[in-house]
Motif scaffolding. Structure first.
Motif, PDB file in Angstrom:
ATOM      1  N   CYS A 274       0.837  -1.208   0.000  1.00 19.32           N
ATOM      2  CA  CYS A 274       0.000   0.000   0.000  1.00 19.32           C
ATOM      3  C   CYS A 274       0.871   1.258   0.000  1.00 19.32           C
ATOM      4  CB  CYS A 274      -0.894   0.011   1.242  1.00 19.32           C
ATOM      5  SG  CYS A 274      -2.082  -1.349   1.318  1.00 19.32           S
ATOM      6  N   ASN A 275       0.832   2.005  -1.073  1.00 23.71           N
ATOM      7  CA  ASN A 275       1.638   3.221  -1.175  1.00 23.71           C
ATOM      8  C   ASN A 275       1.236   4.266  -0.143  1.00 23.71           C
ATOM      9  OD1 ASN A 275       3.269   2.404  -3.310  1.00 23.71           O
ATOM     10  ND2 ASN A 275       1.801   3.089  -4.849  1.00 23.71           N
ATOM     11  N   THR A 276      -0.070   4.411   0.066  1.00 22.69           N
ATOM     12  CA  THR A 276      -0.543   5.463   0.973  1.00 22.69           C
ATOM     13  C   THR A 276      -0.045   5.252   2.398  1.00 22.69           C
ATOM     14  OG1 THR A 276      -2.589   4.180   1.221  1.00 22.69           O
ATOM     15  CG2 THR A 276      -2.598   5.982  -0.389  1.00 22.69           C
ATOM     16  N   VAL A 277      -0.052   4.012   2.848  1.00 23.51           N
ATOM     17  CA  VAL A 277       0.390   3.710   4.212  1.00 23.51           C
ATOM     18  C   VAL A 277       1.871   4.027   4.368  1.00 23.51           C
ATOM     19  CG1 VAL A 277       0.708   1.890   5.938  1.00 23.51           C
ATOM     20  CG2 VAL A 277      -1.379   1.947   4.535  1.00 23.51           C
ATOM     21  N   PHE A 278       2.676   3.622   3.407  1.00 24.18           N
ATOM     22  CA  PHE A 278       4.126   3.802   3.545  1.00 24.18           C
ATOM     23  C   PHE A 278       4.558   5.243   3.305  1.00 24.18           C
ATOM     24  CE2 PHE A 278       4.205  -0.758   3.600  1.00 24.18           C
ATOM     25  CZ  PHE A 278       5.310  -1.040   4.401  1.00 24.18           C
ATOM     26  N   ALA A 279       3.865   5.950   2.427  1.00 27.32           N
ATOM     27  CA  ALA A 279       4.191   7.363   2.236  1.00 27.32           C
ATOM     28  C   ALA A 279       3.959   8.137   3.527  1.00 27.32           C
ATOM     29  CB  ALA A 279       3.353   7.946   1.103  1.00 27.32           C
ATOM     30  N   LYS A 280       2.816   7.916   4.160  1.00 28.12           N
ATOM     31  CA  LYS A 280       2.521   8.594   5.427  1.00 28.12           C
ATOM     32  C   LYS A 280       3.460   8.116   6.536  1.00 28.12           C
ATOM     33  CE  LYS A 280      -1.224   9.740   8.624  1.00 28.12           C
ATOM     34  NZ  LYS A 280      -0.535   9.312   9.862  1.00 28.12           N
ATOM     35  N   LEU A 281       3.802   6.823   6.490  1.00 26.90           N
ATOM     36  CA  LEU A 281       4.701   6.260   7.502  1.00 26.90           C
ATOM     37  C   LEU A 281       6.078   6.933   7.430  1.00 26.90           C
ATOM     38  CD1 LEU A 281       4.546   4.058   9.679  1.00 26.90           C
ATOM     39  CD2 LEU A 281       5.514   2.468   8.006  1.00 26.90           C
ATOM     40  N   GLY A 282       6.551   7.205   6.220  1.00 27.72           N
ATOM     41  CA  GLY A 282       7.831   7.892   6.070  1.00 27.72           C
ATOM     42  C   GLY A 282       7.795   9.292   6.653  1.00 27.72           C
ATOM     43  N   VAL A 283       6.690   9.999   6.410  1.00 28.12           N
ATOM     44  CA  VAL A 283       6.541  11.355   6.952  1.00 28.12           C
ATOM     45  C   VAL A 283       6.465  11.305   8.476  1.00 28.12           C
ATOM     46  CG1 VAL A 283       5.040  13.383   7.038  1.00 28.12           C
ATOM     47  CG2 VAL A 283       5.450  12.220   4.851  1.00 28.12           C
ATOM     48  N   ASP A 284       5.704  10.353   9.013  1.00 30.65           N
ATOM     49  CA  ASP A 284       5.568  10.231  10.467  1.00 30.65           C
ATOM     50  C   ASP A 284       6.891   9.859  11.128  1.00 30.65           C
ATOM     51  OD1 ASP A 284       2.908  10.829  10.180  1.00 30.65           O
ATOM     52  OD2 ASP A 284       2.197   8.761  10.396  1.00 30.65           O
ATOM     53  N   THR A 285       7.678   9.059  10.465  1.00 30.46           N
ATOM     54  CA  THR A 285       8.983   8.653  11.010  1.00 30.46           C
ATOM     55  C   THR A 285       9.958   9.820  11.022  1.00 30.46           C
ATOM     56  OG1 THR A 285       8.647   6.380  10.238  1.00 30.46           O
ATOM     57  CG2 THR A 285      10.911   7.026  10.744  1.00 30.46           C
ATOM     58  N   GLY A 286       9.882  10.659   9.994  1.00 31.68           N
ATOM     59  CA  GLY A 286      10.719  11.851   9.938  1.00 31.68           C
ATOM     60  C   GLY A 286      11.980  11.662   9.122  1.00 31.68           C
ATOM     61  N   LEU A 287      12.471  12.757   8.577  1.00 35.99           N
ATOM     62  CA  LEU A 287      13.628  12.714   7.685  1.00 35.99           C
ATOM     63  C   LEU A 287      14.874  12.181   8.382  1.00 35.99           C
ATOM     64  CD1 LEU A 287      14.959  13.281   4.980  1.00 35.99           C
ATOM     65  CD2 LEU A 287      15.263  15.662   5.684  1.00 35.99           C
ATOM     66  N   SER A 288      15.119  12.595   9.613  1.00 36.58           N
ATOM     67  CA  SER A 288      16.335  12.194  10.311  1.00 36.58           C
ATOM     68  C   SER A 288      16.422  10.682  10.480  1.00 36.58           C
ATOM     69  CB  SER A 288      16.407  12.878  11.675  1.00 36.58           C
ATOM     70  OG  SER A 288      17.563  12.453  12.393  1.00 36.58           O
ATOM     71  N   ASP A 289      15.344  10.074  10.970  1.00 35.21           N
ATOM     72  CA  ASP A 289      15.352   8.622  11.176  1.00 35.21           C
ATOM     73  C   ASP A 289      15.346   7.869   9.848  1.00 35.21           C
ATOM     74  OD1 ASP A 289      15.501   8.598  13.951  1.00 35.21           O
ATOM     75  OD2 ASP A 289      13.338   8.746  14.204  1.00 35.21           O
ATOM     76  N   MET A 290      14.626   8.379   8.867  1.00 33.34           N
ATOM     77  CA  MET A 290      14.606   7.726   7.562  1.00 33.34           C
ATOM     78  C   MET A 290      15.993   7.758   6.912  1.00 33.34           C
ATOM     79  SD  MET A 290      11.732   6.331   6.515  1.00 33.34           S
ATOM     80  CE  MET A 290      11.983   6.379   4.738  1.00 33.34           C
ATOM     81  N   ALA A 291      16.621   8.928   6.942  1.00 36.95           N
ATOM     82  CA  ALA A 291      17.954   9.061   6.334  1.00 36.95           C
ATOM     83  C   ALA A 291      18.988   8.233   7.084  1.00 36.95           C
ATOM     84  CB  ALA A 291      18.365  10.529   6.303  1.00 36.95           C
ATOM     85  N   GLY A 292      18.864   8.194   8.419  1.00 40.37           N
ATOM     86  CA  GLY A 292      19.808   7.419   9.212  1.00 40.37           C
ATOM     87  C   GLY A 292      19.702   5.934   8.932  1.00 40.37           C
ATOM     88  N   THR A 293      18.484   5.430   8.817  1.00 44.33           N
ATOM     89  CA  THR A 293      18.305   4.011   8.513  1.00 44.33           C
ATOM     90  C   THR A 293      18.785   3.688   7.112  1.00 44.33           C
ATOM     91  OG1 THR A 293      16.405   3.861  10.003  1.00 44.33           O
ATOM     92  CG2 THR A 293      16.603   2.156   8.323  1.00 44.33           C
ATOM     93  N   ALA A 294      18.485   4.557   6.140  1.00 45.73           N
ATOM     94  CA  ALA A 294      18.970   4.342   4.774  1.00 45.73           C
ATOM     95  C   ALA A 294      20.497   4.294   4.750  1.00 45.73           C
ATOM     96  CB  ALA A 294      18.452   5.442   3.851  1.00 45.73           C
ATOM     97  N   ARG A 295      21.127   5.206   5.485  1.00 41.64           N
ATOM     98  CA  ARG A 295      22.595   5.223   5.549  1.00 41.64           C
ATOM     99  C   ARG A 295      23.128   3.919   6.149  1.00 41.64           C
ATOM    100  NH1 ARG A 295      22.998   9.104   8.739  1.00 41.64           N
ATOM    101  NH2 ARG A 295      23.288   7.877  10.638  1.00 41.64           N
ATOM    102  N   ASN A 296      22.469   3.426   7.186  1.00 42.13           N
ATOM    103  CA  ASN A 296      22.930   2.191   7.814  1.00 42.13           C
ATOM    104  C   ASN A 296      22.816   0.988   6.891  1.00 42.13           C
ATOM    105  OD1 ASN A 296      23.565   3.531  10.175  1.00 42.13           O
ATOM    106  ND2 ASN A 296      21.601   3.088  11.164  1.00 42.13           N
ATOM    107  N   PHE A 297      21.855   1.015   5.989  1.00 40.84           N
ATOM    108  CA  PHE A 297      21.741  -0.055   5.002  1.00 40.84           C
ATOM    109  C   PHE A 297      22.815   0.058   3.920  1.00 40.84           C
ATOM    110  CE2 PHE A 297      17.328  -0.847   6.466  1.00 40.84           C
ATOM    111  CZ  PHE A 297      17.327  -2.235   6.449  1.00 40.84           C
ATOM    112  N   GLY A 298      23.406   1.251   3.746  1.00 35.51           N
ATOM    113  CA  GLY A 298      24.453   1.426   2.743  1.00 35.51           C
ATOM    114  C   GLY A 298      24.222   2.542   1.754  1.00 35.51           C
TER     115      GLY A 298
END
Length: 485
Positions: A274-298
Motif C-alpha cells: 500500500c503506497n498510501t500507508v508507507f508514504a505517510k509512515l515515512g513522513v511520520d517517522t521523519g527525515l532524520s530517522d529515515m535518512a539514518g536508517t537508509a545510511r545504515n543499510f548502505g
C-alpha cells in the motif's frame, strides 16, 4: 708532454662524469616519466610477454591466454564471456582493463611483489613473476540461473550470502564477450566502437554501476525505520492512513493499486504494498530517522568496493515532507543499485547486520599458494535484531500469501518484496520490475542467499504486483541454485 697528458686525462674524466650524471638523470630522475611515455612500448611488450593469470569460478578458470606470436604476444581469452563479463571485465592491449581484470591487475599480470619467492627478489634479479590467480566467490549455478532468467532483457541480478557478504551472482544484461576487445587488430577497434555506440549499453554493469528508483522494494527500509523509531509498535494494529493520501503541503493525491489500504496495518500494507500507508509512515517517522536508517543499510556510501568500485545509492538528506513521502515508497530522487538492494534483503536475513559485500575469496600464486584472503567484515547494524525478525516475518508473508508467490520454493522458507518503479517524464517510461528476497533451506539454521532482481523492459503493469510477475521467478531460480550444495 706530461702536461698535455694530464689535460687530456682531466678532460676524459670530465666526460666520464658528465656521462655518469646523464645516465643517472635518465635512469633515476627521468625513469618514471620515460616509463609512462606513450612512445615507450617496452612496458607493454614485457606485460604481454607471458600468459596472464586466471580468474576462477567454482574451481574452474573462466579466463585464459592465447599465444599469438605478435609483439604483444599473449591475448586474453574468456570462457562464457557474456555470462561472466560483469565479474571479469575485460583486459585489452588497446583499451586497458575493467572490473576484476583491473582491480586485481597486479596479481593477474604478475607484478605484485607478494608473488615473488623472496622479498626484493625481483628488484635484484629483474625477473618477472608468473601471473597469479583470482578465486572468486561466485557460484556458477546461481550465475547461470540469473543470466538465463533475464534472457537478454535489460536488467541485473545480485545475490549475496547474508552471513558473510560473499557475492554469489552478479549478472547484467544484455552483455558482451570481453574477448572481442583482446588484441590489436582492426576488428578490436570496430568492436569497441560498436559496443560503445549500442543503445543497449552492453558494457554497462547494471548490477553495480547503474542506479534505479527502487520503487516498493524500498518499503523494507521504510518499515525498518518506522519500527526502530517506535512509530509502529504492533504489526497488526490499524494505522491512521487515508486513501487517497494527500502529499503534505500539496494538492497531489497518492493512491493504491490494491484495495483494503485505508488505515491498513503494517503487515497488510507490506504484504499488498500500500503506497498510501508507507508514504505517510515515512513522513511520520521523519527525515532524520529515515535518512539514518537508509545510511545504515548502505545508501549514500561512495566508498564501497567489491573490489571494483560500486556506484553510490542515493537517499536525499534534505527534503520537504511531500518529497519524503515519495522517497519512502522508493520514488522521488531515491535510487539504488541492484547490489544495494541485495544488501538490504541480506541485512533482514542476517539479523540486521550489513556485511561488506565482496567478490574475491582469495588470490594465489600460479601454483596455488595463497597470497591474500578476504575475510567477512561488518559494515553497520542497519536495524535492531528484533526489527529484522519482524521484517523477516512480513517478507515471508509476501511470498506465502501476498504479491510474491512466484518466488516460493517448496521445502524452503522464502521472504520477499515486490516493487514497480516508475520513471521518465511524467512517469511515462516502462516501469522497472523489482524483486528482493532471501531464502533459507529447511534444514539450515540461517538464510543462505539474498537476491535483488531488476528488469528494465519487463512491460510491467504499473501496479506493485508486477515485480512479482517479472522479477520474482528470476529470483526464485537464483535462490534455488544457491540453496543446492
Amino acid at each position: 708532454m706530461t702536461r698535455y697528458i694530464r689535460h687530456a686525462a682531466a678532460f676524459c674524466a670530465l666526460l666520464l662524469i658528465a656521462l655518469l650524471v646523464n645516465a643517472t638523470r635518465v635512469q633515476v630522475v627521468q625513469s618514471d616519466a620515460l616509463d609512462d611515455n606513450p612512445a615507450n612500448r617496452r612496458g607493454a611488450i614485457v606485460r604481454f610477454d607471458q600468459p596472464r593469470g586466471d580468474i576462477v569460478v567454482d574451481g574452474r578458470a573462466v579466463t585464459g591466454s592465447k599465444d599469438t606470436g605478435e609483439q604483444l604476444r599473449y591475448e586474453r581469452t574468456y570462457k562464457n564471456g557474456p555470462l561472466y563479463a560483469p565479474v571479469t571485465g575485460f583486459a585489452s592491449q588497446v583499451y586497458g582493463t575493467t572490473f576484476l581484470e583491473n582491480a586485481e591487475d597486479d596479481i593477474l599480470s604478475g607484478t605484485d611483489p607478494m608473488l615473488a619467492p623472496l622479498p626484493l627478489w625481483n628488484d635484484i634479479t629483474r625477473a618477472q613473476n608468473p601471473g597469479g590467480k583470482v578465486v572468486t566467490t561466485i557460484k556458477s549455478a546461481a550465475q547461470q540461473a540469473a543470466y538465463a532468467g533475464l534472457g537478454g532483457k535489460k536488467g541485473a541480478v545480485a545475490a549475496i550470502e547474508p552471513s558473510t557478504g560473499k557475492i554469489l551472482a552478479l549478472v547484467s544484461t544484455p552483455s558482451y564477450d570481453p574477448e572481442r576487445l583482446s588484441g590489436t587488430s582492426k576488428s578490436v577497434a570496430d568492436s569497441w566502437a560498436e559496443l560503445n555506440s549500442s543503445a543497449a549499453k552492453p558494457m554497462l554493469n547494471r548490477a553495480i554501476r547503474q542506479t534505479y528508483p527502487p520503487g516498493s522494494t524500498f518499503k523494507v527500509v521504510t518499515a525498518a525505520a518506522a519500527l526502530d523509531a517506535g512509530v509502529v509498535t504492533d504489526l497488526d494494529a490499524a494505522t491512521r492512513s487515508p486513501n487517497p493520501y494527500t502529499l503534505p503541503g500539496t494538492s497531489t493525491q497518492l493512491t493504491n493499486e490494491v484495495d483494503g489500504c485505508t488505515n491498513a496495518s503494517l503487515r497488510y500494507a507490506f504484504q499488498w504494498s500500500c503506497n498510501t500507508v508507507f508514504a505517510k509512515l515515512g513522513v511520520d517517522t521523519g527525515l532524520s530517522d529515515m535518512a539514518g536508517t537508509a545510511r545504515n543499510f548502505g545508501f549514500n556510501d561512495s566508498g564501497l568496493k567489491i573490489p571494483s568500485s560500486v556506484a553510490a545509492s542515493n537517499f536525499d538528506t534534505s527534503m520537504d515532507k511531500a518529497q519524503l513521502a515519495l522517497s519512502a515508497i522508493g520514488q522521488y530522487d531515491t535510487r539504488a543499485t541492484p547490489l544495494q538492494m541485495a544488501m538490504v534483503s541480506a541485512a533482514v536475513a542476517n539479523g540486521g547486520s550489513v556485511k561488506s559485500p565482496y567478490l574475491v575469496d582469495r588470490t594465489t600464486t600460479r601454483d596455488g599458494d595463497v597470497v591474500d584472503t578476504t575475510g567477512t567484515k561488518s559494515l553497520r547494524q542497519a536495524m535492531n535484531p528484533a526489527t529484522a525478525m519482524q521484517l523477516r516475518e512480513m517478507m515471508t508473508d509476501v511470498v506465502e500469501e501476498g504479491t510474491g508467490k512466484n518466488a516460493a520454493i517448496p521445502g524452503a522458507t522464502v521472504g520477499g518484496k515486490t516493487g514497480t518503479a516508475q520513471h521518465g517524464i511524467d512517469n511515462s517510461g516502462t516501469p522497472y520490475a523489482w524483486f528482493v528476497s532471501w531464502a533459507q533451506a529447511a534444514d539450515a539454521g540461517e538464510p543462505a542467499v539474498a537476491v535483488a532482481v531488476v528488469v528494465e523492459d519487463a512491460s510491467a503493469d504499473r501496479g506493485d504486483i508486477s515485480g512479482g510477475g517479472s522479477a520474482a521467478p528470476i529470483a526464485k531460480a537464483v535462490m534455488e541454485a544457491a540453496l543446492k550444495p
